[in-house]
Design an enzyme around this catalytic site. Structure first.
Site, PDB file in Angstrom:
ATOM      1  N   LYS A  88       0.571 -35.189  -8.861  1.00 33.41           N
ATOM      2  CA  LYS A  88      -0.206 -36.357  -9.296  1.00 33.41           C
ATOM      3  C   LYS A  88      -0.503 -37.298  -8.126  1.00 33.41           C
ATOM      4  O   LYS A  88      -1.550 -37.934  -8.097  1.00 33.41           O
ATOM      5  CB  LYS A  88       0.514 -37.103 -10.427  1.00 33.41           C
ATOM      6  CG  LYS A  88       0.555 -36.264 -11.700  1.00 33.41           C
ATOM      7  CD  LYS A  88       0.676 -37.083 -12.959  1.00 33.41           C
ATOM      8  CE  LYS A  88       0.501 -36.149 -14.157  1.00 33.41           C
ATOM      9  NZ  LYS A  88       0.377 -36.810 -15.421  1.00 33.41           N
TER      10      LYS A  88
ATOM     11  N   LYS B 129      -2.441 -25.417 -13.750  1.00 36.52           N
ATOM     12  CA  LYS B 129      -2.262 -25.472 -15.210  1.00 36.52           C
ATOM     13  C   LYS B 129      -3.406 -26.258 -15.847  1.00 36.52           C
ATOM     14  O   LYS B 129      -3.959 -27.175 -15.216  1.00 36.52           O
ATOM     15  CB  LYS B 129      -0.896 -26.058 -15.578  1.00 36.52           C
ATOM     16  CG  LYS B 129      -0.825 -27.565 -15.585  1.00 36.52           C
ATOM     17  CD  LYS B 129       0.456 -28.053 -16.234  1.00 36.52           C
ATOM     18  CE  LYS B 129       0.436 -29.562 -16.341  1.00 36.52           C
ATOM     19  NZ  LYS B 129       0.158 -30.123 -17.630  1.00 36.52           N
TER      20      LYS B 129
ATOM     21  N   LYS C 100      -5.242 -32.350 -19.091  1.00 35.10           N
ATOM     22  CA  LYS C 100      -6.257 -33.220 -19.700  1.00 35.10           C
ATOM     23  C   LYS C 100      -6.819 -34.249 -18.734  1.00 35.10           C
ATOM     24  O   LYS C 100      -7.827 -34.857 -19.005  1.00 35.10           O
ATOM     25  CB  LYS C 100      -5.748 -33.859 -20.994  1.00 35.10           C
ATOM     26  CG  LYS C 100      -4.464 -34.647 -20.916  1.00 35.10           C
ATOM     27  CD  LYS C 100      -4.119 -35.198 -22.287  1.00 35.10           C
ATOM     28  CE  LYS C 100      -2.667 -35.009 -22.664  1.00 35.10           C
ATOM     29  NZ  LYS C 100      -1.717 -35.729 -21.802  1.00 35.10           N
TER      30      LYS C 100
HETATM   31  P1  ATP Z   1      -1.899 -34.944 -17.813  1.00 39.81           P
HETATM   32  O1  ATP Z   1      -3.031 -34.125 -17.294  1.00 39.81           O
HETATM   33  O2  ATP Z   1      -2.279 -36.315 -18.188  1.00 39.81           O
HETATM   34  O3  ATP Z   1      -0.672 -34.846 -16.971  1.00 39.81           O
HETATM   35  P2  ATP Z   1      -1.161 -32.817 -19.544  1.00 39.81           P
HETATM   36  O4  ATP Z   1      -2.354 -32.165 -20.076  1.00 39.81           O
HETATM   37  O5  ATP Z   1      -0.416 -32.167 -18.431  1.00 39.81           O
HETATM   38  O6  ATP Z   1      -1.528 -34.293 -19.178  1.00 39.81           O
HETATM   39  P3  ATP Z   1       1.132 -33.882 -20.935  1.00 39.81           P
HETATM   40  O7  ATP Z   1       0.965 -35.085 -21.756  1.00 39.81           O
HETATM   41  O8  ATP Z   1       1.706 -34.115 -19.577  1.00 39.81           O
HETATM   42  O9  ATP Z   1      -0.224 -33.071 -20.780  1.00 39.81           O
HETATM   43  O10 ATP Z   1       1.994 -32.797 -21.684  1.00 39.81           O
HETATM   44  C1  ATP Z   1       2.266 -32.759 -23.056  1.00 39.81           C
HETATM   45  C2  ATP Z   1       2.985 -31.477 -23.402  1.00 39.81           C
HETATM   46  O11 ATP Z   1       2.099 -30.365 -23.250  1.00 39.81           O
HETATM   47  C3  ATP Z   1       4.190 -31.166 -22.507  1.00 39.81           C
HETATM   48  O12 ATP Z   1       5.202 -30.562 -23.289  1.00 39.81           O
HETATM   49  C4  ATP Z   1       3.662 -30.181 -21.511  1.00 39.81           C
HETATM   50  O13 ATP Z   1       4.666 -29.343 -20.996  1.00 39.81           O
HETATM   51  C5  ATP Z   1       2.679 -29.406 -22.377  1.00 39.81           C
HETATM   52  N1  ATP Z   1       1.599 -28.853 -21.556  1.00 39.81           N
HETATM   53  C6  ATP Z   1       0.735 -29.571 -20.805  1.00 39.81           C
HETATM   54  N2  ATP Z   1      -0.142 -28.747 -20.196  1.00 39.81           N
HETATM   55  C7  ATP Z   1       0.190 -27.486 -20.580  1.00 39.81           C
HETATM   56  C8  ATP Z   1      -0.342 -26.190 -20.283  1.00 39.81           C
HETATM   57  N3  ATP Z   1      -1.372 -26.056 -19.475  1.00 39.81           N
HETATM   58  N4  ATP Z   1       0.223 -25.107 -20.856  1.00 39.81           N
HETATM   59  C9  ATP Z   1       1.282 -25.239 -21.702  1.00 39.81           C
HETATM   60  N5  ATP Z   1       1.843 -26.427 -22.007  1.00 39.81           N
HETATM   61  C10 ATP Z   1       1.312 -27.541 -21.464  1.00 39.81           C
END
Ligand code: ATP
Ligand code: LTN
Length: 334
Positions: free
Chosen positions: A118, A202, A205
């Site tokens: 990040k 990965k 969002k």
């Molecule tokens: P940001 O991009 O804002 O960091 P994010 O999409 O990574 O957000 P989080 O809010 O950080 O989402 O994660 C919420 C949940 O979804 C966590 O349990 C995280 O491990 C899971 N998660 C996030 N991205 C993935 C992915 N690509 N595949 C599987 N699980 C995911």
């Protein structure tokens, strides 16, 4: 922890209201929550204080919080069974985070990969907030306040849960037995759904829209995003032999179709990328359809949603304040 059936456990997890939820959030986290809610004590949080550790828009944040709450419920979280609440409504989270930061090991904190990823996206060292660095300590506080035994998350959160265990262990040995050491609960399949535009990253969002499939994307948008997803040089549909881009699309197809790997490989034996992508898009669209219908109904009932979150916050406060009080006594603060 493998994918065994759990009963009578205290379970806590959370998602940041940092954007529209995507299929990675669903497959990696929320899908497990729904199964676990039946036979366990489950607490699901919308972690808004984590979402403000990077640049964000304060005008839209309240709506993003309600979006996540509606998504939880539309996906199958029952607010009568589970506590659903907003992190900033329970002040004990930030207070415990400060207390835990007094014993958080700086060296280990500096090795957190989510912080490194990040930080890289920000323009300069001074654009990186202290809160982004201490983010995992707030997450430890979230988990430890509720006597959590199990934390269902995607693969990317494993390192944060290890840190939470280390902080809890250190606190217990320094101040006396106080915290339960939580275990991560990570799905065996789809723990890490990759970006549609870069299979080395990965799905996230906070990345470009075309890199993820939002749970609320319209059918045509889903078709377009999948059609534009990167592939590998050779069109082989094999869970073992395909390149990383196709492996990721196959994993998504498997998760949404509930077919076995053998069935899928047979189905696409002679297929072109176009055939496979259109089958994938239709499967995702059909599976998301009931969710989307429910989501739109719930999201339009703002008052009802706020009521649910208010009640959840109240229930969470009761548990969290008692634990915080115990911690303060042990630390000599009252
Ligand atoms: P940001 O991009 O804002 O960091 P994010 O999409 O990574 O957000 P989080 O809010 O950080 O989402 O994660 C919420 C949940 O979804 C966590 O349990 C995280 O491990 C899971 N998660 C996030 N991205 C993935 C992915 N690509 N595949 C599987 N699980 C995911
Ligand atoms: N750090 C997590 C979100 C999160 C969380 C938690 C998950 C904050 N607090 C407590 C599980 C338990 C993330 O970035 N996905």
């Amino acid at each position: 922890m493998p994918q065994e059936t759990l009963t009578n456990k205290t379970i806590f997890s959370g998602i940041q209201p940092s954007g529209i939820l995507h299929i990675g959030n669903y497959l990696g986290a929320i899908r497990q929550w729904i199964k676990l809610q039946q036979d366990n004590t489950t607490i699901f949080c919308i972690v808004d204080e984590h979402a403000i550790t990077v640049p964000y828009d304060p005008k839209t944040l309240p709506d993003r919080v309600l979006d996540v709450a509606a998504a939880y419920i539309a996906a199958g979280i029952d607010p009568e069974k589970s506590i659903v609440f907003v992190q900033s409504n329970v002040a004990a989270h930030t207070e415990l985070a400060w207390l835990l930061s007094t014993i958080a090991p700086y060296g280990q904190m500096s090795r957190m990969t989510q912080f490194k990823d990040k930080s890289k996206k920000l323009s300069s060292k001074d654009a990186i907030s202290l809160a982004l660095f201490s983010y995992p300590v707030l997450m430890a506080a979230d988990i430890l306040l509720y006597g959590t035994q199990v934390v269902p998350v995607g693969e990317d959160q494993k390192q944060h849960i290890e840190l939470t265990r280390d902080i809890a262990e250190k606190f217990n040995s320094q101040f006396g037995e106080t915290f339960i050491l939580p275990e991560p609960y990570i799905p065996t399949d789809s723990a890490r759904i990759m970006s549609l535009t870069d299979p080395a990253k990965k799905m996230s969002k906070s990345d470009a829209e075309k890199s993820y499939i939002a749970l609320t994307d319209a059918p045509d948008v889903i078709r377009k995003k999948i059609a534009g997803a990167v592939t590998d040089t050779e069109a082989i549909f094999s869970f073992k032999k395909s390149g990383p881009a196709v492996k990721n699309l196959l994993a998504i197809y498997k998760a949404f179709s509930d077919k076995t790997e053998e069935e899928i490989e047979k189905q696409f034996d002679d297929a072109t990328y176009k055939d496979f992508k259109s089958a994938l898009a239709e499967t995702v669209i059909t599976t998301l359809e009931p969710f989307q219908k429910k989501y739109n109904e719930i999201r339009s009932e703002d008052t009802e949603l706020r009521l649910i979150l208010g009640k959840g916050g109240h229930r969470a406060q009761g548990i969290a304040n008692a634990k915080l009080h115990e911690v303060k006594i042990k630390m000599g603060l009252v």
